[in-house]
Scaffold this motif. Sequence first.
Motif, short mmCIF file in Angstrom:
data_model
loop_
_atom_site.label_atom_id
_atom_site.label_comp_id
_atom_site.label_asym_id
_atom_site.label_seq_id
_atom_site.Cartn_x
_atom_site.Cartn_y
_atom_site.Cartn_z
N ASN A 89 0.83 -1.21 0.00
CA ASN A 89 0.00 0.00 0.00
C ASN A 89 0.87 1.26 0.00
OD1 ASN A 89 -2.36 -1.46 0.00
ND2 ASN A 89 -2.75 -1.26 2.18
N HIS A 90 1.98 1.18 0.71
CA HIS A 90 2.91 2.30 0.76
C HIS A 90 3.54 2.54 -0.62
CE1 HIS A 90 6.73 4.24 2.65
NE2 HIS A 90 5.86 5.17 2.30
N VAL A 91 3.90 1.47 -1.27
CA VAL A 91 4.49 1.57 -2.62
C VAL A 91 3.51 2.23 -3.58
CG1 VAL A 91 5.22 0.25 -4.64
CG2 VAL A 91 6.10 -0.35 -2.39
N LEU A 92 2.26 1.77 -3.57
CA LEU A 92 1.26 2.35 -4.46
C LEU A 92 1.03 3.82 -4.16
CD1 LEU A 92 -1.48 -0.46 -4.63
CD2 LEU A 92 0.31 0.07 -6.30
N LEU A 93 1.03 4.16 -2.87
CA LEU A 93 0.84 5.56 -2.47
C LEU A 93 1.97 6.43 -3.00
CD1 LEU A 93 -0.61 7.72 -0.70
CD2 LEU A 93 0.92 7.01 1.16
N VAL A 94 3.20 5.95 -2.82
CA VAL A 94 4.37 6.72 -3.27
C VAL A 94 4.37 6.87 -4.79
CG1 VAL A 94 6.89 6.66 -3.49
CG2 VAL A 94 5.80 6.16 -1.28
N GLN A 95 4.02 5.81 -5.50
CA GLN A 95 3.97 5.89 -6.96
C GLN A 95 2.93 6.91 -7.40
OE1 GLN A 95 2.60 2.42 -9.13
NE2 GLN A 95 4.08 2.83 -10.78
N ARG A 96 1.81 6.91 -6.70
CA ARG A 96 0.72 7.83 -7.05
C ARG A 96 1.11 9.28 -6.76
NH1 ARG A 96 -4.03 9.55 -4.05
NH2 ARG A 96 -5.75 10.04 -5.44
N MET A 97 1.82 9.49 -5.66
CA MET A 97 2.16 10.85 -5.26
C MET A 97 3.43 11.38 -5.94
SD MET A 97 -0.15 11.94 -3.19
CE MET A 97 -1.56 11.22 -2.34
N SER B 130 15.72 6.16 -4.10
CA SER B 130 15.12 6.16 -5.45
C SER B 130 13.60 6.17 -5.39
CB SER B 130 15.61 4.92 -6.21
OG SER B 130 15.29 3.73 -5.50
N GLY B 131 13.06 6.33 -4.19
CA GLY B 131 11.61 6.45 -4.03
C GLY B 131 10.88 5.16 -4.35
N TYR B 132 10.01 5.23 -5.35
CA TYR B 132 9.16 4.09 -5.71
C TYR B 132 9.98 2.83 -5.99
CZ TYR B 132 6.43 1.08 -8.79
OH TYR B 132 5.83 -0.01 -9.38
N MET B 133 11.07 2.95 -6.73
CA MET B 133 11.86 1.78 -7.11
C MET B 133 12.45 1.08 -5.89
SD MET B 133 11.38 1.55 -10.27
CE MET B 133 12.53 0.21 -10.61
N TYR B 134 12.94 1.87 -4.94
CA TYR B 134 13.49 1.26 -3.72
C TYR B 134 12.39 0.56 -2.93
CZ TYR B 134 14.75 0.85 1.15
OH TYR B 134 14.92 0.36 2.42
N LEU B 135 11.27 1.25 -2.71
CA LEU B 135 10.19 0.68 -1.92
C LEU B 135 9.61 -0.58 -2.57
CD1 LEU B 135 8.37 3.97 -0.85
CD2 LEU B 135 9.75 2.46 0.60
N ARG B 136 9.52 -0.58 -3.88
CA ARG B 136 8.99 -1.75 -4.57
C ARG B 136 9.86 -2.97 -4.32
NH1 ARG B 136 8.48 -1.94 -11.07
NH2 ARG B 136 10.72 -2.27 -10.82
N SER B 137 11.16 -2.77 -4.19
CA SER B 137 12.08 -3.90 -3.96
C SER B 137 11.92 -4.51 -2.57
CB SER B 137 13.53 -3.44 -4.15
OG SER B 137 13.92 -2.52 -3.13
N THR B 138 11.29 -3.77 -1.64
CA THR B 138 11.09 -4.31 -0.29
C THR B 138 9.84 -5.17 -0.18
OG1 THR B 138 9.80 -2.40 0.50
CG2 THR B 138 12.21 -2.26 0.66
N VAL B 139 8.99 -5.14 -1.21
CA VAL B 139 7.78 -5.98 -1.19
C VAL B 139 8.15 -7.33 -1.79
CG1 VAL B 139 5.35 -6.15 -1.84
CG2 VAL B 139 6.39 -3.89 -1.53
N SER B 140 8.86 -8.11 -0.99
CA SER B 140 9.34 -9.40 -1.48
C SER B 140 9.53 -10.35 -0.31
CB SER B 140 10.68 -9.24 -2.21
OG SER B 140 11.70 -8.85 -1.29
N ASP B 141 9.87 -11.60 -0.62
CA ASP B 141 10.07 -12.60 0.42
C ASP B 141 11.30 -12.31 1.28
OD1 ASP B 141 7.84 -13.94 -0.37
OD2 ASP B 141 8.88 -15.58 -1.39
N ARG B 142 12.14 -11.41 0.83
CA ARG B 142 13.34 -11.06 1.61
C ARG B 142 12.96 -10.50 2.98
NH1 ARG B 142 18.09 -10.29 -1.67
NH2 ARG B 142 18.95 -8.96 -0.04
N TYR B 143 11.81 -9.87 3.06
CA TYR B 143 11.38 -9.26 4.32
C TYR B 143 10.33 -10.08 5.05
CZ TYR B 143 14.04 -5.02 3.42
OH TYR B 143 15.07 -4.12 3.22
#
Length: 403
Positions: free
Chosen positions: A326-334, A345-358
């Motif tokens: 939800n945070h990623v989508l918000l940042v991309q929208r804003m 890198s904003g959106y690109m960095y946050l998108r990389s955190t939405v993964s099994d690594r976390y």
Amino acid sequence: MACPYMGGGELTHRVTFMEGGEESQQGVNKVEMGFGQTYPEYLQLDKILTAQKLKSEADGQRVDDEHLFIVIHQAHELWFKQIIFDLDIVRKLLNNTIVDETKTLKIVSGLDRIVKILSLLTEQITLLDTMSPLDFVDFRKYLTPASGFQSLQFRVLENKLGVKQERRIKYNAQHYKNVFNDEDLKALNTTEEEKSLLTLIESWLERTPGLKSTSEDEGFWIKYENSVNRYLSDLAKQAADPSNTEEISRQLTAEYHKTSDAFQSILDPRQHEQHIRNGNRLLSHDATKGAMMIYFYRDMPRFSQPYQILTFLMDIDSLFTKWRYNHVLLVQRMLGAKQGTGGSSGYMYLRSTVSDRYKVFLDLFNLSTWLIPREYIPMLSPRMVKTLSEHSNLSHSQSSESE
């Protein structure tokens, strides 16, 4: 008596002290002399409600949505504090060689509360969607160099849950600690040295009763291996059935080999250890076996609450992932593809955190890989049925197997 703080709209300023069912006059006198607290005083609302300082307003160009932006983030930090508070209680209860079963319900309740708070946060962050990108741009210049990446409590929470340092995505090619001052670093280092929830859950699962063989019972895992071999043998027979068409035979044979390889990865301890070294698994082999036993026999009274615990752990991971998304989508929208205020890198960095690594409890999600149909689930011995049907003073202790 109605709570003076929560009651029907009328604030009761007079707080009484009860002794033996009667009001203590001494207590009443203290309140009347000024030792009591009103609702605003008790909650220190003078501090909380004056903490929303709009930078845009101070600059003479007030942007109304900055107020919402501040409130949402302050509320997040308060909820992070509560989650950490409850998580510490759960960790303390688990940090024993033997976990008292009378405390298991408190562990379940604590995790349940954390799940409910995270559910609230996944929805709360979407309130920022009511703010338009143009409105955000109007006050965004006042945020630099502030960034959510600087939230100490969020990093403390991740560490206490068990996010592995080597699995973190680097922020601007830097270690996540680089944005914190010396005092904050001490707090972060402490959380890295303490036993995380993941570590404590691993130790707890390794002590699952009935997991290992004894002189009176061959143990769950040996029975499970035999059941898996029987299941795989039946799959092979289905694939080799001469009545199958060539296409069906090919598909069944391929399915058999894939299924066999998947089960071998858990039956063979060496393969499991290799998966851990590769970062694909986090729990030890014994802990994984304990979790599987709880899954198969969750209807037994002794495993009812442990199964709830495992379910809540996956809920925590799921909700954190949803919050990140939800945070990623918000940042991309804003922001679109703009750089973050903290220099990321904003959106690109946050998108990389939405993964099994976390995902801290990734292994629990993958348990379904090794489940077998009910008709193959090994029967418990009468002795183990008795053990798992009774609530003793010990939970997940191997000593209970030799009582």
